[in-house]
Write an enzyme that holds these catalytic residues in place. Sequence first.
Site, short mmCIF file in Angstrom:
data_model
loop_
_atom_site.label_atom_id
_atom_site.label_comp_id
_atom_site.label_asym_id
_atom_site.label_seq_id
_atom_site.Cartn_x
_atom_site.Cartn_y
_atom_site.Cartn_z
N GLU A 181 0.75 -1.00 -0.38
CA GLU A 181 -0.12 -0.01 -0.25
C GLU A 181 0.88 0.97 0.12
OE1 GLU A 181 -2.92 -0.29 3.08
OE2 GLU A 181 -4.25 -1.52 2.31
N GLU A 363 -5.16 -8.67 0.56
CA GLU A 363 -5.86 -8.55 1.24
C GLU A 363 -7.45 -8.06 1.04
OE1 GLU A 363 -4.61 -4.92 3.92
OE2 GLU A 363 -2.49 -5.81 3.68
#
Length: 458
Positions: A181, A363
Amino acid sequence: MSQTNAILEKPDAEALAKTKLRSDFVWGVSTSAYQIEGAAAEDGRGPSIWDTRCRTAGGVVNGDTGDVACDHYHRYEDDIALMRDLGVDAYRFSVAWPRVLPRGRGAVNDKGLDFYDRVIDGALAAGIEPWLCVYHWDLPQALHDQGGWANRDCAGWYADYAALLARRYGDRVKRWITFNEFSVFTLFGYAIPWAAPGITDREQHLRAIHHVNLAHGAGVDVIRDLVPGASIGAVHNRQRVLPEGDRAENVEAAALLDEHWNLAFCDPQLLGHYSPRVAKAIEPYVQAGDMARICRPMDWFGLNHYGPIFAKADPTRAWGYGWGDAPPDSPTHGVGWAVFPDAFRDELLEITRRYRMPIVITENGCGGNDTPDESGAIDDQHRINYLRLYNAKMHEAIRAGADVRGYFVWSLLDNFEWGSGYGNRFGIVHVDFATQKRTPKASARWYADLIKSERFRA
Ligand code: FCB
């Protein structure tokens, strides 16, 4: 769960229709080092920017820290056994940079390297493939003190660290992730101070974006070079950015946040250029040859997705935008994040259209304040419904042409949820942080059954 959350209480049957997955589809669980390991001052680990953040007033709810977290450093064998019981194919974890290089570069900490040998060997012995993420936000404090990601040299420090891991683990680890991320830790670290290092400065934010991109490219090259047969991805969080309401300034805020959040890393890494507004602002920090250094061949796109985000104009923030609210009647899960399963399908299709590559969902999951009942059981139906719906949307996206190769639940364990501390539980396994007792929630059983039934259908 709010009363308006009909979508989570009763998903409709049509929404749950399935398609056939690839026979090599990977089912997994994800964690990250700082969120679970604990042992923060043990066996030579150095401090990271998150240790500092936890000790900064107002940095983390309740003043919680990752000092002990899930004590995974000592309990990794139990945690691998939990994964084996779930029947997962793969375990995505991260290495703590300051555990293996306490000052970020220079002296290596052998005890830290040994720990990940044990995790990797333990997972393999349990029939679980280790997927190693090189960086999940815990920059060594010593490197931050030398400018951290705002310093161009950080890309080289990262490449040396990645090379250390590739040399050490590349004989057994074939699935590599350069970063987790990019946009979250750069935006919240340097522009909206919700994460370490908690800086608010446009220039440092732009520098961090560019230097992290350079680090990614350099990391891909060293891993490719040192690990025969490596399959390399990068994990991007992508979620649609919608304006709060339809006021023009909020629409404008959403457009800029969209570039910072969804495009500032994917586009240069995969298309070789920055998106228009970022390109203009970042120009002063870009040197000749940089775009070729950043845009390296990748094997797959790692997607982390939870739900859409909302933007509104906020002149008090570095870039003039801030976080907006979802429409008042929107479904949300336990921690207030918006639940829009269609947006997940759309994101998978948008990635397919824009980048044309295989996708691994690295995720997806749902937070809450799950507490055991009198018998000690945790009946987290809200999470089961969320996961069921989002899985159904993955199937829909595959039917519509997305090449999805795997799915990882966030997370195996309740853990240290960054700025929210321990109050926000994402695990399919409950952790009692006072005793460290692990109890699989109802969602863990559901996930194990899903994996079994999907294998049967494959
Ligand atoms: C993602 C992070 C992960 C976890 C989940 C809930 O943004 O990658 O570490 O905090 O959110």
